[in-house]
Enzyme design. Structure first.
Site, PDB file in Angstrom:
ATOM      1  N   TYR A   1      -0.122  -3.262   7.350  1.00  0.00           N
ATOM      2  CA  TYR A   1      -0.406  -2.085   6.528  1.00  0.00           C
ATOM      3  C   TYR A   1       0.283  -0.853   7.116  1.00  0.00           C
ATOM      4  O   TYR A   1       0.927  -0.082   6.401  1.00  0.00           O
ATOM      5  CB  TYR A   1      -1.915  -1.862   6.446  1.00  0.00           C
ATOM      6  CG  TYR A   1      -2.328  -0.772   5.487  1.00  0.00           C
ATOM      7  CD1 TYR A   1      -2.367  -1.012   4.111  1.00  0.00           C
ATOM      8  CD2 TYR A   1      -2.677   0.497   5.942  1.00  0.00           C
ATOM      9  CE1 TYR A   1      -2.747  -0.018   3.221  1.00  0.00           C
ATOM     10  CE2 TYR A   1      -3.058   1.500   5.062  1.00  0.00           C
ATOM     11  CZ  TYR A   1      -3.089   1.231   3.705  1.00  0.00           C
ATOM     12  OH  TYR A   1      -3.466   2.226   2.822  1.00  0.00           O
TER      13      TYR A   1
ATOM     14  N   SER B   1      -0.172   6.486   3.525  1.00  0.00           N
ATOM     15  CA  SER B   1      -1.436   6.598   4.251  1.00  0.00           C
ATOM     16  C   SER B   1      -1.177   7.252   5.594  1.00  0.00           C
ATOM     17  O   SER B   1      -0.096   7.106   6.178  1.00  0.00           O
ATOM     18  CB  SER B   1      -2.054   5.212   4.468  1.00  0.00           C
ATOM     19  OG  SER B   1      -3.136   5.267   5.382  1.00  0.00           O
TER      20      SER B   1
END
Length: 314
Positions: free
Chosen positions: A239, A183
């Site tokens: 994350y 990401s």
């Protein structure tokens, strides 16, 4: 099941029962790749296979399901044995399974608005070393040690376990490919912790052990409630750390296995469960990026981080 030939390609996709993973399975199968769709939830995985067969007229010749928990070595071993028995090798491994590390609290719409503002900053090419002015966790989501640990175990160690387990079968392929779904939230400019940034940025001396060290130091600081004082990011912390570590690990792997094509990719801001379906791209559009890397020619790039189909900075 499809006849074993040198021209047939075999792929494993983790987290294949929904979203980008589901669409990746569809697109690969449509291109003649025999796909093993995996998911932790057996019922949802079987339902996904049935939908794909109905929507795209696939049969067992094109796609099959196997239950998989990437946090469980025994579950991974079971899948390895299946692939070895049925196909004798693996050509494509797509480490797609991932979680956010946070839990929605209160009004989901509030979280969506927060994410949309935050992501508009994350998905820019402004490498300013800041977190887009975001200094405190916003409303709409909470985290704790259990969620943080699960995020790291899934997004980083899960992909690592899968890769290590399947390397022997990938080495039997004429065109081995590993695609790690990362990401743009894993970019170093958002990691904030200066020590971690320096460790992961130094590609020449980067090792698997150093990546693990960054992950372990973060978990230690989280346990000691010192993430803020140590300079770790304040929002979607686990994350970001997990995805930054995965991108770095991809670099290490590519150096270690020069005959493989191994890359990490941000598929773009897609509508998925991870972001409460706030994305601007469809899951199908995101999947195109994964499929593109899975089907690279043997002289294609390796060890790089892509934003969709273009190389981007880490």
């Amino acid at each position: 099941m499809a006849e074993k030939t040198t021209s047939t390609r075999y792929a494993v996709v983790t987290g294949g029962n929904k979203g980008i993973g589901y669409e990746t399975c569809r697109q690969l199968a449509s291109k003649g790749v025999v796909v093993v769709l995996t998911s932790r939830d057996e019922k949802k995985g079987i339902e996904a296979i049935e939908r794909l067969k109905e929507e795209s007229n696939f049969t067992d010749e094109h796609i099959l399901f196997h239950q998989l928990d990437i946090m469980d070595p025994a579950s991974i071993s079971s899948l390895v044995n299946l692939i070895k028995t049925k196909f004798g090798r693996l050509d494509i491994l797509i480490n797609n399974a991932g979680i956010s590390g946070v839990m929605v609290e209160g009004d989901v719409q509030v979280l969506k608005e927060i994410l949309e503002r935050y992501i508009s900053i994350v998905f820019t090419e402004d490498e300013n070393g800041e977190e887009g002015g975001w200094t405190k966790s916003g409303p709409g989501s909470v985290t704790n040690y259990e969620l943080t640990k699960e995020c790291i175990e899934t997004n980083y160690y899960g992909a690592k376990r899968m890769t290590e387990a399947f390397i022997p079968l990938l080495q039997l392929s004429n065109s081995p490919r590993i695609v790690n779904v990362a990401s743009s939230m894993g970019k170093l400019k958002l990691l904030c912790n200066k020590w971690a940034i320096e460790v992961l940025r130094d590609a020449d001396s980067l090792t698997e052990e150093k990546v693990d060290q960054v992950v372990n130091e973060f978990l230690k600081d989280f346990t000691e409630k010192s993430t803020e004082s140590k300079g770790w990011p304040s929002y979607f912390t686990a994350y970001k750390v997990s995805k930054a570590s995965l991108i770095a690990y991809t670099r290490v792997l590519a150096t270690k296995y020069p005959n493989f094509r191994i890359n990490s990719v941000c598929p773009g801001y897609c509508k998925t469960d991870v972001n409460a379906n706030t994305g601007s791209l469809t899951a199908g559009e995101g999947a195109e990026s994964l499929v593109n890397l899975a089907l690279l020619p043997n002289d294609g790039p390796s060890g790089l981080f892509f934003y969709r189909k273009e190389v981007t900075f880490f």
